[in-house]
Design a protein around this motif. Sequence first.
Motif, PDB file in Angstrom:
ATOM      1  N   TYR A  40       0.820  -1.214   0.000  1.00  0.00           N
ATOM      2  CA  TYR A  40       0.000   0.000   0.000  1.00  0.00           C
ATOM      3  C   TYR A  40       0.853   1.263   0.000  1.00  0.00           C
ATOM      4  O   TYR A  40       0.478   2.269  -0.605  1.00  0.00           O
ATOM      5  CB  TYR A  40      -0.925   0.018   1.218  1.00  0.00           C
ATOM      6  CG  TYR A  40      -2.136  -0.876   1.123  1.00  0.00           C
ATOM      7  CD1 TYR A  40      -2.270  -1.823   0.118  1.00  0.00           C
ATOM      8  CD2 TYR A  40      -3.168  -0.774   2.055  1.00  0.00           C
ATOM      9  CE1 TYR A  40      -3.384  -2.649   0.049  1.00  0.00           C
ATOM     10  CE2 TYR A  40      -4.291  -1.583   1.993  1.00  0.00           C
ATOM     11  CZ  TYR A  40      -4.388  -2.533   0.984  1.00  0.00           C
ATOM     12  OH  TYR A  40      -5.503  -3.342   0.924  1.00  0.00           O
ATOM     13  N   SER A 338      -2.618  -3.632   4.609  1.00  0.00           N
ATOM     14  CA  SER A 338      -3.780  -4.367   4.105  1.00  0.00           C
ATOM     15  C   SER A 338      -4.459  -5.175   5.199  1.00  0.00           C
ATOM     16  O   SER A 338      -5.608  -5.610   5.040  1.00  0.00           O
ATOM     17  CB  SER A 338      -3.363  -5.293   2.960  1.00  0.00           C
ATOM     18  OG  SER A 338      -2.345  -6.184   3.377  1.00  0.00           O
ATOM     19  N   ASP A 387      -8.510  -6.972   2.133  1.00  0.00           N
ATOM     20  CA  ASP A 387      -7.613  -6.239   1.247  1.00  0.00           C
ATOM     21  C   ASP A 387      -8.399  -5.095   0.601  1.00  0.00           C
ATOM     22  O   ASP A 387      -8.689  -5.121  -0.594  1.00  0.00           O
ATOM     23  CB  ASP A 387      -7.036  -7.169   0.181  1.00  0.00           C
ATOM     24  CG  ASP A 387      -5.909  -6.521  -0.617  1.00  0.00           C
ATOM     25  OD1 ASP A 387      -5.475  -5.418  -0.238  1.00  0.00           O
ATOM     26  OD2 ASP A 387      -5.483  -7.121  -1.617  1.00  0.00           O
ATOM     27  N   GLY A 389      -7.627  -2.060  -0.177  1.00  0.00           N
ATOM     28  CA  GLY A 389      -6.910  -1.105  -1.002  1.00  0.00           C
ATOM     29  C   GLY A 389      -6.543   0.131  -0.203  1.00  0.00           C
ATOM     30  O   GLY A 389      -7.226   0.503   0.755  1.00  0.00           O
ATOM     31  N   ASP A 391      -6.764   3.226  -0.774  1.00  0.00           N
ATOM     32  CA  ASP A 391      -7.738   4.316  -0.792  1.00  0.00           C
ATOM     33  C   ASP A 391      -8.987   4.014   0.020  1.00  0.00           C
ATOM     34  O   ASP A 391      -9.809   4.908   0.249  1.00  0.00           O
ATOM     35  CB  ASP A 391      -8.143   4.648  -2.232  1.00  0.00           C
ATOM     36  CG  ASP A 391      -7.004   5.241  -3.040  1.00  0.00           C
ATOM     37  OD1 ASP A 391      -6.076   5.792  -2.427  1.00  0.00           O
ATOM     38  OD2 ASP A 391      -7.035   5.122  -4.278  1.00  0.00           O
ATOM     39  N   GLN A 393      -8.953   1.990   3.060  1.00  0.00           N
ATOM     40  CA  GLN A 393      -8.612   1.351   4.334  1.00  0.00           C
ATOM     41  C   GLN A 393      -9.609   1.670   5.444  1.00  0.00           C
ATOM     42  O   GLN A 393      -9.816   0.863   6.344  1.00  0.00           O
ATOM     43  CB  GLN A 393      -7.231   1.818   4.792  1.00  0.00           C
ATOM     44  CG  GLN A 393      -6.085   1.104   4.133  1.00  0.00           C
ATOM     45  CD  GLN A 393      -4.777   1.614   4.693  1.00  0.00           C
ATOM     46  OE1 GLN A 393      -4.152   2.482   4.114  1.00  0.00           O
ATOM     47  NE2 GLN A 393      -4.385   1.085   5.816  1.00  0.00           N
TER      48      GLN A 393
END
Length: 508
Positions: A40, A338, A387, A389, A391, A393
């Motif tokens: 990330y 993640s 998971d 991503g 953008d 979280q």
Amino acid sequence: MRARTRTGLGALAAGVVSVLLAGTASAAPAPGAPGVGDPYYPNAGNGGTDVLHYDIRLTYQPATDLLSGTTTLLLTATQDLSRFDLDFALKASSVRVNNRPAQFTNQTGNGEFVITPAQPLLKGQTATVVVAYADTPSTATVDGLNAWKKGSFGALGIDEPQSSAWWFPANDHPTDKATYDVSIEAPDGDAAISNGTLVRKTKQRAGWTRWQWRSTKPQATYLTSFIVGKYEVVESTTPDGKPYINAYGADLGDSLYAAKASVERTAEINEFLGTQFGPYPFEAEGGVVTSGIGFSLENQTRPTYGARNFRAGSNTTLIAHENAHQWYGDSVSLGRWSDIWLNEGFASYAEWLWSEHEGEGTVAELAQYTYDSNAADADLWKLVPADPGADNQFDNAVYDRGALTLQALRTAVGDEAFFKILQTWHAQKAGKDGRILEFIALAEKISGKPLHDLFQTWLYTAGKPAVGPNGSVAAFRAAAAPAPASVKPRSYDQIQANHRFLAAEHAG
């Protein structure tokens, strides 16, 4: 001209010598990697070093936003290093490594601070790194972003996943935790607040007071806080004797008493959470309420709460959420960003536990109502918590679907195994970091049940999971007899508001 080729025993002897030399020669020291390899955030953290301790000694002038001082890092080289990186956004004036001046490159645009020591660091060697600096954090950016908060409330070095780069150089990733001494000199009349225990306050010159804080347990960089401004600081001790320090911004207005009615119950809430998760893991407790942020963050030993979270009255579910992070997120940190479900799903579940404790809806009711309130095409089911991503979280799915995952686990394995799983996870990982697959393996080991399909459904697969006696996951109602799903638990709206506030500024 072609060289002549050796033959026979002479060639064999030469070959043996070359092999022996190759086996005994060590590779030349090499640069440390600029990041730890987190998908990330590729530049987060640094390769080749393990920080043991930070000694941060600063002076801050709120009127000009000038931050100056030194940070001393005690670190160990994990490989032979010709140079190494730290994560830092401010302008440095000098660097020393083991008392010798070192070369450095202030790459302020991307946050990489590259240090070349006078002598290479060898694997296993402990080094003392001293960085002197002076800058205005509000003008510094990393990849175009600025995490520093400056306003009439003072200044805040608080954010997630990154905030340390705006006030101290660090190995900025949760997998490298360290102990801390944070010393902040601020103008008289301003408080300077950080983590752990307030060791002392001293005056060394007219008009200034130095606040010295110590954190004795491993602590991640983003959980380390810098707070300077006009605050009412309330010092006491918890019933079991730990330092208990709360602080309230001078500009909270009508929300002050609601904030106090919530934060002053922190020790009580932690006592309850300890019955669910095991003993509280740190040496101090408390909280800070500020108008400088809208979200809240689980800063270690002393979470920071955005004042707007108390506009509608007391909000103890939020206190439960951020303090549950003291176990899950702070004491046990995530191994990769993640893995954020291990933080937010667990803290959101703690809100449900506290609501049940307060008689405002059982865990089963809250889970069922959350499930029923989100149709099959709702956004909650479009994101996979395992998971999400970079953008996403802090998307609501990580919080609510994350908590639903734990309730599905509890229903599948039973209360005894479920709470043993949570407590063992913390006991085994305290002071360290963990990954989702490690948690799943522990859950299967303790419960003795195959749980692959459950976690695959709830954490790794988009779409609304089927719930019911004949569905893929046992009904949430299996362990309790809640009211009909149409009856909204009293704490539901407050919990949803908390999650919106927690996600809002992160998403921005």
